[in-house]
Design a protein around this motif. Sequence first.
Motif, PDB file in Angstrom:
ATOM      1  N   VAL A  12      -4.134  37.140  -2.744  1.00  0.00           N
ATOM      2  CA  VAL A  12      -3.724  37.379  -4.150  1.00  0.00           C
ATOM      3  C   VAL A  12      -2.904  35.786  -4.541  1.00  0.00           C
ATOM      4  CG1 VAL A  12      -2.408  38.440  -6.013  1.00  0.00           C
ATOM      5  CG2 VAL A  12      -3.785  39.763  -4.379  1.00  0.00           C
ATOM      6  N   ARG A  13      -2.129  35.393  -3.695  1.00  0.00           N
ATOM      7  CA  ARG A  13      -1.574  34.234  -4.287  1.00  0.00           C
ATOM      8  C   ARG A  13      -2.476  33.009  -4.309  1.00  0.00           C
ATOM      9  NH1 ARG A  13       3.836  34.696  -0.259  1.00  0.00           N
ATOM     10  NH2 ARG A  13       5.118  35.942  -1.801  1.00  0.00           N
ATOM     11  N   GLY A  14      -3.512  32.862  -3.269  1.00  0.00           N
ATOM     12  CA  GLY A  14      -4.488  31.934  -3.519  1.00  0.00           C
ATOM     13  C   GLY A  14      -5.327  32.077  -4.563  1.00  0.00           C
ATOM     14  N   LEU A  15      -5.683  33.506  -5.190  1.00  0.00           N
ATOM     15  CA  LEU A  15      -6.375  33.719  -6.381  1.00  0.00           C
ATOM     16  C   LEU A  15      -5.675  33.222  -7.627  1.00  0.00           C
ATOM     17  CD1 LEU A  15      -9.026  34.672  -7.678  1.00  0.00           C
ATOM     18  CD2 LEU A  15      -7.958  36.886  -7.625  1.00  0.00           C
ATOM     19  N   VAL A  16      -4.464  33.609  -7.851  1.00  0.00           N
ATOM     20  CA  VAL A  16      -3.524  33.137  -8.611  1.00  0.00           C
ATOM     21  C   VAL A  16      -3.326  31.951  -8.888  1.00  0.00           C
ATOM     22  CG1 VAL A  16      -1.115  33.566  -9.707  1.00  0.00           C
ATOM     23  CG2 VAL A  16      -2.468  35.626  -8.772  1.00  0.00           C
TER      24      VAL A  16
END
Length: 72
Positions: A12-16
């Motif tokens: 999720v951090r990568g996506l954000v």
Amino acid sequence: MDKKTKELIELVRGLVSDVQGAPYPGDGFEPELYTIWYEHVQKNAQNCFEYLDDNFTEEKKQVQDALNKMFK
């Protein structure tokens, strides 16, 4: 925190981060850069959804309900 949760947080951090790096369609906008960014973000979003489905099956209904509320 368990391993699955740590891995999900990383996805999720990568996506954000990808979404925050979206090219701004202003002067000098290059459609090719946008296409590259868009394909990259779509791939990472798909990876997040697949990970959720594979590893958080009990929470799947809650996630689906939350997404449905967002896209009404």
